[in-house]
Design an enzyme around this catalytic site. Sequence first.
Site, PDB file in Angstrom:
ATOM      1  N   TYR A 105       0.814  -1.214   0.000  1.00 35.80           N
ATOM      2  CA  TYR A 105       0.000   0.000   0.000  1.00 35.80           C
ATOM      3  C   TYR A 105       0.849   1.265   0.000  1.00 35.80           C
ATOM      4  O   TYR A 105       0.554   2.215  -0.721  1.00 35.80           O
ATOM      5  CB  TYR A 105      -0.916  -0.001   1.228  1.00 35.80           C
ATOM      6  CG  TYR A 105      -1.987   1.056   1.209  1.00 35.80           C
ATOM      7  CD1 TYR A 105      -3.077   0.960   0.357  1.00 35.80           C
ATOM      8  CD2 TYR A 105      -1.925   2.153   2.058  1.00 35.80           C
ATOM      9  CE1 TYR A 105      -4.081   1.924   0.352  1.00 35.80           C
ATOM     10  CE2 TYR A 105      -2.922   3.121   2.066  1.00 35.80           C
ATOM     11  CZ  TYR A 105      -3.990   3.001   1.214  1.00 35.80           C
ATOM     12  OH  TYR A 105      -4.980   3.951   1.209  1.00 35.80           O
ATOM     13  N   SER A 153       0.891  -8.177   1.538  1.00 36.13           N
ATOM     14  CA  SER A 153      -0.020  -7.122   1.954  1.00 36.13           C
ATOM     15  C   SER A 153      -0.925  -6.748   0.769  1.00 36.13           C
ATOM     16  O   SER A 153      -1.606  -7.614   0.251  1.00 36.13           O
ATOM     17  CB  SER A 153       0.761  -5.932   2.511  1.00 36.13           C
ATOM     18  OG  SER A 153      -0.101  -5.037   3.143  1.00 36.13           O
ATOM     19  N   GLN A 154      -0.881  -5.506   0.315  1.00 33.06           N
ATOM     20  CA  GLN A 154      -1.691  -5.178  -0.859  1.00 33.06           C
ATOM     21  C   GLN A 154      -1.298  -6.063  -2.044  1.00 33.06           C
ATOM     22  O   GLN A 154      -2.152  -6.485  -2.845  1.00 33.06           O
ATOM     23  CB  GLN A 154      -1.504  -3.716  -1.233  1.00 33.06           C
ATOM     24  CG  GLN A 154      -2.298  -3.270  -2.441  1.00 33.06           C
ATOM     25  CD  GLN A 154      -2.090  -1.798  -2.711  1.00 33.06           C
ATOM     26  OE1 GLN A 154      -2.916  -0.983  -2.361  1.00 33.06           O
ATOM     27  NE2 GLN A 154      -0.962  -1.466  -3.325  1.00 33.06           N
ATOM     28  N   ASP A 183      -0.363 -10.187  13.302  1.00 34.35           N
ATOM     29  CA  ASP A 183      -0.342  -9.106  12.320  1.00 34.35           C
ATOM     30  C   ASP A 183      -1.360  -8.036  12.714  1.00 34.35           C
ATOM     31  O   ASP A 183      -2.565  -8.284  12.716  1.00 34.35           O
ATOM     32  CB  ASP A 183      -0.671  -9.676  10.934  1.00 34.35           C
ATOM     33  CG  ASP A 183      -0.457  -8.662   9.808  1.00 34.35           C
ATOM     34  OD1 ASP A 183      -0.410  -7.453  10.094  1.00 34.35           O
ATOM     35  OD2 ASP A 183      -0.351  -9.097   8.655  1.00 34.35           O
ATOM     36  N   HIS A 198       3.181  -8.057  10.561  1.00 25.57           N
ATOM     37  CA  HIS A 198       2.903  -7.890   9.132  1.00 25.57           C
ATOM     38  C   HIS A 198       4.042  -8.394   8.234  1.00 25.57           C
ATOM     39  O   HIS A 198       3.846  -8.578   7.045  1.00 25.57           O
ATOM     40  CB  HIS A 198       2.593  -6.429   8.845  1.00 25.57           C
ATOM     41  CG  HIS A 198       1.865  -6.199   7.558  1.00 25.57           C
ATOM     42  ND1 HIS A 198       0.739  -6.903   7.211  1.00 25.57           N
ATOM     43  CD2 HIS A 198       2.113  -5.344   6.516  1.00 25.57           C
ATOM     44  CE1 HIS A 198       0.314  -6.503   6.017  1.00 25.57           C
ATOM     45  NE2 HIS A 198       1.130  -5.558   5.578  1.00 25.57           N
TER      46      HIS A 198
END
Lengths: 281, 308
Positions: free
Chosen positions: B86, B169-170, B256, B285
Amino acid sequence: MDFLEYWNAVDDELAAIPARPVLDLVPQRTDSAATTYAVRITSAGPYRVFGSLSIPVGDGPFPALLQVPRYGSVNNMAHPNDRSRYVVLTLMHRGQRLADEFFRAAYPGLLTLGIDDPSTYIYRGIAADCLRAAEFLLGLREVDPARVAVVGNELAILTAARRPAISAVRVSDLVLYRAMEARLWSSHYPLEELNDHLRSGSSAEVIGRTLSYFDPIRHAPAVTARTLVGVEDPGWYVPLVDALPAGEAYQVTHLDGTDADFYDAWLAGQVGVPAMSKFVR
Amino acid sequence: MRDVENATVEVARPDDFDEFWAAGLADCATYPLDPVLTEMPTLSTPLVVVYDVSYVSFGGLRVSGWYAVPRGGEAPYPGLVTIPGYISEPTIPKEWAELGYAALAVAPRGKLRSNAVFNPGYPGLLTNNIVDHNTYGYRGFYLDVVRAVDVLLERPEVDSSRIGLAGSSQGGGLGISTAALRPDVIKAVACGAPYLCGIMTAPTLTRSYPYEEINEYLRLHPKDVDRVRETVAYYDGLNFAPAVKAPTLIYLGLEDDVCPPETGFALHRVLTCPKTLRTYENCAHHAGLPGVMRVVEDFLADHLKPVI
């Protein structure tokens, strides 16, 4: 120009430029725990930089936390846990998102912008942005000046070295520490930017000289604050930790939940607030 | 204590979910892909040739990326699209090219190199037009990654039968959506700490960004909650997951705070493709980084067979 002259000139330039802060309330980031403002202040250049400032609800003064920018276009806003315990200033340096009206940092590219001359290297301005942010934070009436911390990468060490009122420093993910050696280890960015720049015709001697002004090991002896350095390879970081008058190392476990909780508790202990985990168990 | 593995994470699937995304893909198809590759000698190394790449995506918008190709080995190479997080800008994927992949690191719209037209800022992307699924900022962003796959399909040095996706993640979340929208092309997905799964549940489990952007939006616009829920359902990885055919590796940090592990477990439950789940205690994360990268490399190599 020698090291001290170089940095004294940065301080002199800042001293001649008023910060002219403007604060605008950010309603969506304001709640029962803290009030948040968008801040714009003038740094060296002159250049207008951006910060997100939050102030806990209640009677201050509060301990304060300066989050210096990471290497990248975006810095996350301060976590609500931090906003509830500290006056937090999250700085976006020149060229980063929200501070890019007149200059947009490129990634890759920022790390070597102007690097062939210490006087033109972009990190001179970025360091000035951090110093200006520290001055602003230290001057807030809501801040307890005896409990001001700075966290982040090598810019945190540089800031604490030049602004001795800071009492605690926490650093990890250093980019500019022994960068001319570290660039040889892999093709990973951002240090690969140095190799890219050398392929474009620059010389290791030239960029090594510039980087020497920014290597945290050269600033470390001037840091009076308690300083925690997160280290992956302890041997690699021994010179830095040893150069810090009140330095200590934390061996990173790569269990980043564990590491984050340790970092949080260490800083909380330095300034007298309760530890809080970001992961709600 | 949270029961992260068994927590209920539910997302309503819009009746016109498939039609909505088919329309987006159809829009893309109305524009020539028109890829432009420019070799970058100073960014290239003795092992890797680097290109600046751009192509046309949803709405006719030109999107940028970095493309790195091995000098060694023998073409055709497996192709790999790497998808950014992100807050990250895509770095040049030299390390993947060094492992034998023709690797394209995409900068979807809004990232620095692709934001001349669309620039919602950060923070901001997650809530950009979040009350309207047709104009939600992520619509083009998702499709830009699909179009990056199309770029690889056109490259003569890429084996079109060996194309994979990697990201965390993203990048993990969009790996799922992209694999679902190109189910017969994608042959492997490495998906770390997936974001954009259980989008309305996640902000109730964490105060960390970027999901905190939704909490902030609803603080200002509490009456919009139903419209927000309706919009993000079109973008939720849990609704894409059943369409994924490729073998998929999911890796999660069990602490996370950014992408709650409950949502990663939920993703794993609804995937019907061959799937592997790795979980990491006391990890957040980073989801097992750096050690998990060896797992990712081995997984992709098993399925995509790079030769260097």
